[in-house]
Design a protein around this motif. Structure first.
Motif, PDB file in Angstrom:
ATOM      1  N   TYR A   1     -56.992  31.017 -23.153  1.00 55.16           N
ATOM      2  CA  TYR A   1     -56.051  30.107 -23.058  1.00 55.16           C
ATOM      3  C   TYR A   1     -56.018  29.831 -24.721  1.00 55.16           C
ATOM      4  CZ  TYR A   1     -56.694  28.923 -18.288  1.00 55.16           C
ATOM      5  OH  TYR A   1     -56.781  29.129 -16.908  1.00 55.16           O
ATOM      6  N   ILE A   2     -55.183  29.176 -25.240  1.00 54.47           N
ATOM      7  CA  ILE A   2     -54.720  29.073 -26.444  1.00 54.47           C
ATOM      8  C   ILE A   2     -55.529  27.503 -26.766  1.00 54.47           C
ATOM      9  CG2 ILE A   2     -53.155  28.241 -28.285  1.00 54.47           C
ATOM     10  CD1 ILE A   2     -53.022  31.136 -27.487  1.00 54.47           C
ATOM     11  N   TYR A   3     -56.328  27.679 -27.978  1.00 47.00           N
ATOM     12  CA  TYR A   3     -57.223  26.709 -28.458  1.00 47.00           C
ATOM     13  C   TYR A   3     -56.609  25.273 -29.242  1.00 47.00           C
ATOM     14  CZ  TYR A   3     -61.376  24.333 -30.182  1.00 47.00           C
ATOM     15  OH  TYR A   3     -62.595  23.540 -30.316  1.00 47.00           O
TER      16      TYR A   3
ATOM     17  N   LEU B   1     -47.642  28.481 -30.055  1.00 48.56           N
ATOM     18  CA  LEU B   1     -48.338  28.232 -28.632  1.00 48.56           C
ATOM     19  C   LEU B   1     -49.026  26.819 -29.074  1.00 48.56           C
ATOM     20  CD1 LEU B   1     -49.270  31.734 -28.157  1.00 48.56           C
ATOM     21  CD2 LEU B   1     -47.408  30.673 -27.127  1.00 48.56           C
ATOM     22  N   TYR B   2     -49.343  26.505 -27.856  1.00 47.20           N
ATOM     23  CA  TYR B   2     -49.969  25.052 -27.703  1.00 47.20           C
ATOM     24  C   TYR B   2     -51.460  25.051 -26.802  1.00 47.20           C
ATOM     25  CZ  TYR B   2     -46.082  23.370 -30.163  1.00 47.20           C
ATOM     26  OH  TYR B   2     -44.984  23.292 -31.224  1.00 47.20           O
TER      27      TYR B   2
ATOM     28  N   PRO C   1     -51.846  29.394 -21.086  1.00 43.39           N
ATOM     29  CA  PRO C   1     -52.499  30.517 -20.610  1.00 43.39           C
ATOM     30  C   PRO C   1     -52.108  31.966 -20.828  1.00 43.39           C
ATOM     31  CG  PRO C   1     -51.065  29.999 -18.915  1.00 43.39           C
ATOM     32  CD  PRO C   1     -50.770  29.092 -20.035  1.00 43.39           C
ATOM     33  N   ILE C   2     -53.122  32.731 -21.485  1.00 41.51           N
ATOM     34  CA  ILE C   2     -52.825  34.190 -21.986  1.00 41.51           C
ATOM     35  C   ILE C   2     -53.816  35.108 -21.147  1.00 41.51           C
ATOM     36  CG2 ILE C   2     -51.891  33.251 -23.989  1.00 41.51           C
ATOM     37  CD1 ILE C   2     -54.405  33.965 -25.484  1.00 41.51           C
TER      38      ILE C   2
ATOM     39  N   LYS D   1     -59.708  33.150 -33.428  1.00 40.03           N
ATOM     40  CA  LYS D   1     -60.061  31.733 -33.661  1.00 40.03           C
ATOM     41  C   LYS D   1     -59.143  30.733 -32.920  1.00 40.03           C
ATOM     42  CE  LYS D   1     -57.588  30.482 -38.149  1.00 40.03           C
ATOM     43  NZ  LYS D   1     -57.816  30.000 -39.498  1.00 40.03           N
ATOM     44  N   ASN D   2     -58.065  31.037 -32.673  1.00 38.30           N
ATOM     45  CA  ASN D   2     -57.267  30.003 -31.969  1.00 38.30           C
ATOM     46  C   ASN D   2     -57.096  30.426 -30.460  1.00 38.30           C
ATOM     47  OD1 ASN D   2     -56.319  28.699 -34.169  1.00 38.30           O
ATOM     48  ND2 ASN D   2     -54.855  30.381 -34.587  1.00 38.30           N
ATOM     49  N   ILE D   3     -58.260  31.019 -29.699  1.00 40.31           N
ATOM     50  CA  ILE D   3     -58.246  31.266 -28.434  1.00 40.31           C
ATOM     51  C   ILE D   3     -59.542  30.903 -27.712  1.00 40.31           C
ATOM     52  CG2 ILE D   3     -58.363  33.190 -26.742  1.00 40.31           C
ATOM     53  CD1 ILE D   3     -56.631  34.697 -28.499  1.00 40.31           C
TER      54      ILE D   3
END
Length: 118
Positions: free
Chosen positions: A49-51, A71-72, A76-77, A110-112
């Protein structure tokens, strides 16, 4: 606040799963171990997921890559591949920023949120 509660929930889940997984790992035979590793890899690719809010989805694995969209938190990715500190991802659903399901691009690692495979 969202990040803190998510982090605490993740730690609680991982701690609970670690306690359950330890006895199974000790009882596993060598023939079963490769299957367990394969299952964990599949889960990793499909359960992230995006963090952070406003995370940029880019055309290249660098800050000079063009921005496709944003993305926010919680989008879900699926992680398709990694390169350095970047991950090439695919959206599993329409993003909160309006990007369509299946859209692909690069996101700074770092954003996941690391996937939880349990």
């Amino acid at each position: 606040m969202r990040r803190i509660s998510l982090a605490l929930s993740t730690v609680a889940l991982i701690g609970a799963t670690a306690g359950l997984a330890a006895p199974a790992a000790q009882a596993a035979t060598p023939a079963v171990a490769p299957q367990a590793v394969k299952a964990a890899a599949a889960c990793h690719e499909d359960n992230a997921y995006i963090y952070t809010d406003g995370t940029r989805l880019r055309t290249k694995a660098s800050t000079s890559g063009g921005v496709i969209g944003q993305l926010y938190f919680g989008d879900p990715i699926r992680i398709l591949k990694s390169s350095g500190g970047w991950d090439y991802i695919e959206l599993k659903a329409k993003s909160k920023g309006g990007l369509s399901k299946g859209k692909r691009g690069w996101v700074a690692h770092k954003n996941i949120i690391p996937p939880f495979c349990g």
